[in-house]
Design a protein around this motif. Sequence first.
Motif, PDB file in Angstrom:
ATOM      1  N   GLY A  73      32.848  43.431  31.421  1.00  0.00           N
ATOM      2  CA  GLY A  73      34.108  42.712  31.510  1.00  0.00           C
ATOM      3  C   GLY A  73      34.007  41.610  32.545  1.00  0.00           C
ATOM      4  N   ALA A  74      35.111  40.897  32.738  1.00  0.00           N
ATOM      5  CA  ALA A  74      35.141  39.796  33.689  1.00  0.00           C
ATOM      6  C   ALA A  74      36.441  39.847  34.487  1.00  0.00           C
ATOM      7  N   LEU A  75      36.402  39.312  35.698  1.00  0.00           N
ATOM      8  CA  LEU A  75      37.592  39.157  36.507  1.00  0.00           C
ATOM      9  C   LEU A  75      37.368  38.010  37.470  1.00  0.00           C
ATOM     10  N   THR A  76      38.429  37.618  38.164  1.00  0.00           N
ATOM     11  CA  THR A  76      38.372  36.507  39.099  1.00  0.00           C
ATOM     12  C   THR A  76      38.208  37.036  40.514  1.00  0.00           C
ATOM     13  N   LEU A  77      37.245  36.463  41.229  1.00  0.00           N
ATOM     14  CA  LEU A  77      37.102  36.691  42.669  1.00  0.00           C
ATOM     15  C   LEU A  77      37.871  35.566  43.331  1.00  0.00           C
ATOM     16  N   LEU A  78      38.842  35.905  44.161  1.00  0.00           N
ATOM     17  CA  LEU A  78      39.659  34.904  44.840  1.00  0.00           C
ATOM     18  C   LEU A  78      39.296  34.872  46.316  1.00  0.00           C
ATOM     19  N   LEU A  79      38.794  33.727  46.770  1.00  0.00           N
ATOM     20  CA  LEU A  79      38.511  33.526  48.196  1.00  0.00           C
ATOM     21  C   LEU A  79      39.481  32.483  48.720  1.00  0.00           C
ATOM     22  N   TRP A  80      40.405  32.907  49.570  1.00  0.00           N
ATOM     23  CA  TRP A  80      41.309  31.968  50.220  1.00  0.00           C
ATOM     24  C   TRP A  80      40.493  31.084  51.150  1.00  0.00           C
ATOM     25  N   GLN A  81      40.952  29.887  51.412  1.00  0.00           N
ATOM     26  CA  GLN A  81      40.225  28.898  52.196  1.00  0.00           C
ATOM     27  C   GLN A  81      39.752  29.440  53.544  1.00  0.00           C
ATOM     28  N   ASP A  82      40.613  30.161  54.274  1.00  0.00           N
ATOM     29  CA  ASP A  82      40.217  30.662  55.601  1.00  0.00           C
ATOM     30  C   ASP A  82      39.054  31.642  55.507  1.00  0.00           C
ATOM     31  N   LEU A  83      39.025  32.471  54.481  1.00  0.00           N
ATOM     32  CA  LEU A  83      37.910  33.401  54.298  1.00  0.00           C
ATOM     33  C   LEU A  83      36.679  32.663  53.782  1.00  0.00           C
ATOM     34  N   TYR A  84      36.869  31.776  52.828  1.00  0.00           N
ATOM     35  CA  TYR A  84      35.758  30.999  52.274  1.00  0.00           C
ATOM     36  C   TYR A  84      34.991  30.279  53.392  1.00  0.00           C
ATOM     37  N   GLN A  85      35.698  29.699  54.338  1.00  0.00           N
ATOM     38  CA  GLN A  85      35.059  28.969  55.436  1.00  0.00           C
ATOM     39  C   GLN A  85      34.220  29.884  56.327  1.00  0.00           C
ATOM     40  N   ARG A  86      34.509  31.187  56.337  1.00  0.00           N
ATOM     41  CA  ARG A  86      33.783  32.128  57.200  1.00  0.00           C
ATOM     42  C   ARG A  86      32.662  32.872  56.488  1.00  0.00           C
ATOM     43  N   GLU A 104      40.919  44.094  47.364  1.00  0.00           N
ATOM     44  CA  GLU A 104      42.108  44.627  46.700  1.00  0.00           C
ATOM     45  C   GLU A 104      42.204  44.030  45.301  1.00  0.00           C
ATOM     46  N   ILE A 105      42.504  44.868  44.331  1.00  0.00           N
ATOM     47  CA  ILE A 105      42.702  44.403  42.960  1.00  0.00           C
ATOM     48  C   ILE A 105      44.136  43.891  42.866  1.00  0.00           C
ATOM     49  N   MET A 106      44.247  42.641  42.426  1.00  0.00           N
ATOM     50  CA  MET A 106      45.550  41.987  42.293  1.00  0.00           C
ATOM     51  C   MET A 106      45.659  41.479  40.852  1.00  0.00           C
ATOM     52  N   GLU A 107      46.840  41.040  40.489  1.00  0.00           N
ATOM     53  CA  GLU A 107      47.049  40.459  39.170  1.00  0.00           C
ATOM     54  C   GLU A 107      47.815  39.162  39.330  1.00  0.00           C
ATOM     55  N   TYR A 108      47.332  38.105  38.672  1.00  0.00           N
ATOM     56  CA  TYR A 108      48.003  36.807  38.716  1.00  0.00           C
ATOM     57  C   TYR A 108      48.039  36.249  37.307  1.00  0.00           C
ATOM     58  N   ARG A 109      49.236  36.014  36.805  1.00  0.00           N
ATOM     59  CA  ARG A 109      49.440  35.485  35.443  1.00  0.00           C
ATOM     60  C   ARG A 109      48.701  36.305  34.399  1.00  0.00           C
ATOM     61  N   GLY A 110      48.768  37.629  34.562  1.00  0.00           N
ATOM     62  CA  GLY A 110      48.181  38.538  33.589  1.00  0.00           C
ATOM     63  C   GLY A 110      46.684  38.755  33.722  1.00  0.00           C
ATOM     64  N   GLU A 111      46.038  38.114  34.689  1.00  0.00           N
ATOM     65  CA  GLU A 111      44.594  38.248  34.888  1.00  0.00           C
ATOM     66  C   GLU A 111      44.309  39.041  36.151  1.00  0.00           C
ATOM     67  N   LEU A 112      43.336  39.950  36.091  1.00  0.00           N
ATOM     68  CA  LEU A 112      42.950  40.716  37.271  1.00  0.00           C
ATOM     69  C   LEU A 112      42.118  39.861  38.216  1.00  0.00           C
ATOM     70  N   GLU A 113      42.351  40.047  39.504  1.00  0.00           N
ATOM     71  CA  GLU A 113      41.593  39.373  40.549  1.00  0.00           C
ATOM     72  C   GLU A 113      41.157  40.404  41.566  1.00  0.00           C
ATOM     73  N   ILE A 114      40.056  40.131  42.243  1.00  0.00           N
ATOM     74  CA  ILE A 114      39.651  40.940  43.384  1.00  0.00           C
ATOM     75  C   ILE A 114      39.691  40.017  44.590  1.00  0.00           C
ATOM     76  N   VAL A 115      40.340  40.489  45.659  1.00  0.00           N
ATOM     77  CA  VAL A 115      40.577  39.651  46.829  1.00  0.00           C
ATOM     78  C   VAL A 115      39.990  40.344  48.062  1.00  0.00           C
ATOM     79  N   PRO A 116      38.816  39.889  48.524  1.00  0.00           N
ATOM     80  CA  PRO A 116      38.229  40.472  49.739  1.00  0.00           C
ATOM     81  C   PRO A 116      39.023  40.060  50.969  1.00  0.00           C
TER      82      PRO A 116
END
Length: 170
Positions: A73-86, A104-116
């Motif tokens: 399967g597939a999902l989105t890895l979300l890196l917020w700017q402050d974390l991405y920079q580090r 943490e597993i999150m959901e945005y617009r029906g799609e699963l995301e993982i947010v470190p």
Amino acid sequence: VGAVDAYNGTLQISVGRASDLVLLGEAVMIAPSRPIGALSGEDVGSMAAVEGTIQEVIPFSVGVKYRLDDGSGALTLLLWQDLYQRVPDRDALVVGTRIRVQGEIMEYRGELEIVPQVPIDLVIMGMVEVSPSTVSTVEALSPAPEVAPTATPEVAPSTIPAVALGETSE
């Protein structure tokens, strides 16, 4: 050595002395490892660890999204700017890179995301062969640059005389 207690509804470990803490020499995955295809909406709000290959890189105004696929399967890895920079090796986060991430597993617009939460939640495993015909890429691999705020220009007061309805300005 410590005691588990709750603070404002969140579990925490309270230690009596600093010497009760021992720093580990390597990152420890605390979330259960799961195939991406086994994750569902029921997992939203829980922690998970997944391994996958970056199939797409999508910079946006406040971070970067990576489309991960592990074959199940597939999902989105979300890196917020402050974390991405580090993230120490962020330049290696390109299409074809295999990574392990926990968050943490999150959901945005029906799609699963993982947010470190911290940079060590993301581990670069290496590169794999990726067929260019099956992968969507983006020209810019880094998010939009931060723009310094500018002052709002001041507008000079108007010199046009005020006229009441029905009157003329003669």
